[in-house]
Enzyme design. Structure first.
Site, PDB file in Angstrom:
ATOM      1  CD  GLU A 255     -87.886  60.317 -81.016  1.00  0.00           C
ATOM      2  OE1 GLU A 255     -87.919  60.445 -82.251  1.00  0.00           O
ATOM      3  OE2 GLU A 255     -88.652  60.902 -80.247  1.00  0.00           O
ATOM      4  CB  CYS A 294     -83.529  58.456 -87.422  1.00  0.00           C
ATOM      5  SG  CYS A 294     -83.213  60.011 -86.589  1.00  0.00           S
TER       6      CYS A 294
HETATM    7  P1  NAP Z   1     -81.163  48.681 -82.613  1.00  0.00           P
HETATM    8  O1  NAP Z   1     -80.481  47.464 -83.055  1.00  0.00           O
HETATM    9  O2  NAP Z   1     -82.612  48.648 -82.349  1.00  0.00           O
HETATM   10  O3  NAP Z   1     -80.369  49.135 -81.309  1.00  0.00           O
HETATM   11  C1  NAP Z   1     -80.709  50.314 -80.609  1.00  0.00           C
HETATM   12  C2  NAP Z   1     -80.216  50.222 -79.189  1.00  0.00           C
HETATM   13  O4  NAP Z   1     -80.951  49.220 -78.481  1.00  0.00           O
HETATM   14  C3  NAP Z   1     -78.752  49.829 -79.052  1.00  0.00           C
HETATM   15  O5  NAP Z   1     -78.176  50.555 -77.981  1.00  0.00           O
HETATM   16  C4  NAP Z   1     -78.830  48.353 -78.704  1.00  0.00           C
HETATM   17  O6  NAP Z   1     -77.717  47.874 -78.018  1.00  0.00           O
HETATM   18  C5  NAP Z   1     -80.034  48.367 -77.802  1.00  0.00           C
HETATM   19  N1  NAP Z   1     -80.658  47.085 -77.568  1.00  0.00           N
HETATM   20  C6  NAP Z   1     -80.929  46.110 -78.465  1.00  0.00           C
HETATM   21  N2  NAP Z   1     -81.558  45.078 -77.850  1.00  0.00           N
HETATM   22  C7  NAP Z   1     -81.680  45.430 -76.545  1.00  0.00           C
HETATM   23  C8  NAP Z   1     -82.235  44.792 -75.389  1.00  0.00           C
HETATM   24  N3  NAP Z   1     -82.802  43.588 -75.469  1.00  0.00           N
HETATM   25  N4  NAP Z   1     -82.180  45.435 -74.197  1.00  0.00           N
HETATM   26  C9  NAP Z   1     -81.610  46.654 -74.107  1.00  0.00           C
HETATM   27  N5  NAP Z   1     -81.068  47.308 -75.163  1.00  0.00           N
HETATM   28  C10 NAP Z   1     -81.113  46.704 -76.357  1.00  0.00           C
HETATM   29  O7  NAP Z   1     -80.969  49.881 -83.612  1.00  0.00           O
HETATM   30  P2  NAP Z   1     -79.641  50.342 -84.365  1.00  0.00           P
HETATM   31  O8  NAP Z   1     -79.362  49.379 -85.457  1.00  0.00           O
HETATM   32  O9  NAP Z   1     -78.566  50.650 -83.379  1.00  0.00           O
HETATM   33  O10 NAP Z   1     -80.100  51.752 -84.946  1.00  0.00           O
HETATM   34  C11 NAP Z   1     -80.580  51.931 -86.264  1.00  0.00           C
HETATM   35  C12 NAP Z   1     -82.045  52.274 -86.264  1.00  0.00           C
HETATM   36  O11 NAP Z   1     -82.296  53.337 -85.372  1.00  0.00           O
HETATM   37  C13 NAP Z   1     -82.520  52.731 -87.608  1.00  0.00           C
HETATM   38  O12 NAP Z   1     -83.668  52.015 -87.949  1.00  0.00           O
HETATM   39  C14 NAP Z   1     -82.848  54.206 -87.405  1.00  0.00           C
HETATM   40  O13 NAP Z   1     -83.903  54.685 -88.214  1.00  0.00           O
HETATM   41  C15 NAP Z   1     -83.183  54.279 -85.968  1.00  0.00           C
HETATM   42  N6  NAP Z   1     -82.899  55.608 -85.445  1.00  0.00           N
HETATM   43  C16 NAP Z   1     -83.929  56.419 -85.076  1.00  0.00           C
HETATM   44  C17 NAP Z   1     -83.671  57.688 -84.571  1.00  0.00           C
HETATM   45  C18 NAP Z   1     -84.775  58.620 -84.158  1.00  0.00           C
HETATM   46  O14 NAP Z   1     -84.479  59.614 -83.511  1.00  0.00           O
HETATM   47  N7  NAP Z   1     -86.004  58.370 -84.495  1.00  0.00           N
HETATM   48  C19 NAP Z   1     -82.349  58.122 -84.451  1.00  0.00           C
HETATM   49  C20 NAP Z   1     -81.334  57.278 -84.838  1.00  0.00           C
HETATM   50  C21 NAP Z   1     -81.614  56.014 -85.334  1.00  0.00           C
HETATM   51  P3  NAP Z   1     -76.483  47.133 -78.755  1.00  0.00           P
HETATM   52  O15 NAP Z   1     -75.843  48.139 -79.616  1.00  0.00           O
HETATM   53  O16 NAP Z   1     -75.644  46.696 -77.619  1.00  0.00           O
HETATM   54  O17 NAP Z   1     -77.085  45.998 -79.539  1.00  0.00           O
END
Ligand code: NAP
Length: 522
Positions: A255, A294
């Site tokens: 997602e 999102c």
């Molecule tokens: P993100 O930076 O991609 O992080 C998402 C998750 O991935 C976090 O738990 C992060 O951990 C983890 N992560 C990052 N690198 C990783 C790795 N190498 N190995 C394992 N885990 C890793 O996204 P975000 O900034 O938190 O979220 C914002 C984005 O999410 C927005 O673009 C939004 O549109 C999208 N979103 C989509 C939905 C949907 O249902 N479609 C819902 C909500 C949000 P850390 O926090 O420890 O870095």
């Protein structure tokens, strides 16, 4: 305060300095989280070996009862969670309700569905397939829970809902959960899991948690595991392309981010109920959770003849959104969740400005209620206008994860549908129209590039659940840029955690197989 990790049935601290968590209203440090130096391979194996068999020994109805007990345990602590959502996410009460009550509601919904699945331990599709001239030999399809662990990686904006909407489905399916909330807002997930573990509802190994770290998880997953990821498209792409994930063909649901739109029908004149409903919804979507959803509306598609009326009404609506410390009852919008999110939003606004003009907001100096702009991570509601959306690119590609949206005029229905598709695959578009024919045309034209289409006319003005609210009954996800995944949608969600197998045997054998399963209706 140090957030612990729940691994192998014990609460343990990470070994390194960890990552700091902040109060986004004041910038104050509130906790520290990390899982460095902990044996995640052993923890995953503990879940697979202890949690999986214990869960699968229970029937669907028994697991459903556990979900209900989790929801009850969480409901008892709602006030505490609201306080954490305020401190770690800067949530207003409305924002916190979406996340906290949304999570509890989804658990209850799956508890209800699970009870209907009864005492079986596997599922079957209805009917038999005749495979030969001899009617005695036939085929059937059954669904059995996978034998591994569900690794759930979540985004920062829904530390409760994101955790429980995924866990509810996996646990009901009989699959243990290894949850990794986003570090910045992990405090709420941590307290919730602590309360659930303390209530002793689940078998050992059924629920594990890490707060911070987890960068090695993709090295450790196996072919019987399932990864469900929510977050940015960039992180999704790198995790999904991990060599071990590809080599082992690990189930992987994404997602990701999305440039959702709201479309005002050509018929919806300013004095129509649909016009009013449209304005109300856009203002709500831009301000709830400070636009950090999102599903939030990023692109506002309006008939060219109505553009100035729409801008006027939105400017007026957004002027009524008081921004500041949600402790003040007057405040309707809080801060973004982190300093880096705030910086990214300002950078994104600058990028949008290369193709769009600011209608309102967009300035760093703006009025704040009870908050210091130098300390808190605030961004004002910002509306832009892109005069020529068909030949623009940035406005369809840059997701500013904050209270920011762009008005785009369209000349005719075909152009409106084409603009909606320019998001490259989105989670949701909502269409506001009183014209029944246009509603059908729009739904069918928009559906191929969207996971969900909400069509609003005056008959559902008071009852529809909203553009941005994900209902567990309907699927959540979207093609292309939105990740290509699918979550929720009632029983549909269970398929991700089950293996479908064809069983070829005598009709008598297959009949017995189906009698001991719960046969899915569709
Ligand atoms: P993100 O930076 O991609 O992080 C998402 C998750 O991935 C976090 O738990 C992060 O951990 C983890 N992560 C990052 N690198 C990783 C790795 N190498 N190995 C394992 N885990 C890793 O996204 P975000 O900034 O938190 O979220 C914002 C984005 O999410 C927005 O673009 C939004 O549109 C999208 N979103 C989509 C939905 C949907 O249902 N479609 C819902 C909500 C949000 P850390 O926090 O420890 O870095």
């Amino acid at each position: 305060m140090q957030l612990l990790n729940y691994l192998c049935g014990e609460w343990v601290a990470g070994k390194g300095p960890g990552t700091l968590l902040y109060n986004p209203v004041t910038g104050a440090e509130i906790a520290r989280a990390g899982s460095e130096g902990l044996d995640l391979a052993a923890a995953l194996q503990f879940g697979r070996e202890r949690g999986g068999p214990a869960l699968r020994a229970l029937s669907y109805a028994e697991r459903a009862n556990r979900l209900h007990a989790i929801a009850d345990a969480l409901s008892a602590q709602r006030d505490k969670y609201y306080q954490i959502a305020l401190e770690n996410s800067g949530n207003t009460k409305t924002d916190a309700a979406l996340d906290i009550d949304g999570g509890i509601g989804t658990l209850k919904y799956y508890a209800g569905l699970g009870k209907q699945l009864g005492e079986a331990r596997y599922l079957a599709e209805p009917g038999l397939e005749r495979l030969a001239r001899d009617e005695a030999f036939q085929g059937a399809h059954i669904l059995t829970p996978i034998q591994g662990i569900a690794v759930h990686i979540n985004a920062f904006n829904f530390p409760s809902w994101g955790l429980w909407e995924k866990a509810a489905v996996a646990l009901l399916s009989g699959v243990p959960v290894f949850a990794k909330p986003a570090t910045a807002t992990a405090l709420l997930s941590y307290e919730m899991v602590r309360d659930v573990i303390a209530a002793d509802i689940l078998p050992a190994g059924a629920l594990s948690l890490i707060c911070g770290g987890g960068r090695e998880l993709m090295d450790l997953v196996t072919a019987q595991d399932a990864v469900a990821f929510t977050g940015s498209a960039d992180t999704a792409a790198s995790l999904r392309a991990h060599p071990n994930v590809i080599r082992s063909n690990v189930r992987f649901n994404v997602e990701a981010d999305s440039l959702n739109s709201a479309l005002l029908g050509p018929d919806a004149a300013p004095d129509s109920p649909e016009f009013q409903l449209f304005i109300k919804e856009v203002v709500r979507e831009m301000s709830v959770k400070a636009g950090q959803k999102c599903t939030a509306i990023r692109r506002i598609l309006v008939p060219a003849a109505l553009q100035s009326k729409v801008e006027e009404a939105l400017r007026e609506g957004l002027a009524g959104v008081a921004v500041g410390d949600p402790r003040n009852e007057r405040v309707r919008m809080g801060p973004l969740v982190t300093r880096s999110q705030q910086q990214a939003a300002w950078e994104g606004i600058e990028r949008l400005k290369t193709e769009a003009a600011v209608v309102c907001g967009g300035e760093r100096a703006f009025e704040l209620v009870d908050a210091d702009p130098a300390r808190g991570y605030f961004v004002p509601p910002t509306l832009l206008r892109c005069a020529d959306p068909s030949s623009s690119r940035v406005v369809h590609e840059v997701e500013v994860f904050g209270p920011v949206a762009t008005v785009m005029p369209y000349a005719d229905a075909e152009q409106a549908f084409a603009l909606a598709a320019r998001g490259g695959g989105s989670l949701v578009t909502s269409v506001f129209t009183g014209d029944g024919d246009f509603a059908i045309r729009a739904a069918v034209a928009i559906a191929p590039t969207h996971g969900r289409v909400l069509v609003v006319d005056k008959s559902i003005g008071g009852s529809h659940t909203g553009h941005g609210v994900v209902m567990p009954h309907c699927i959540h996800g979207g093609p292309g840029r939105a990740g290509g995944g699918e979550e929720l949608g009632g029983l549909r969600a269970l398929r991700f955690y089950h293996q479908r197998s064809a069983i070829q045997a005598s009709a008598g054998c297959l009949k017995r197989l189906q009698e001991t399963a719960t046969v899915l209706v569709s």
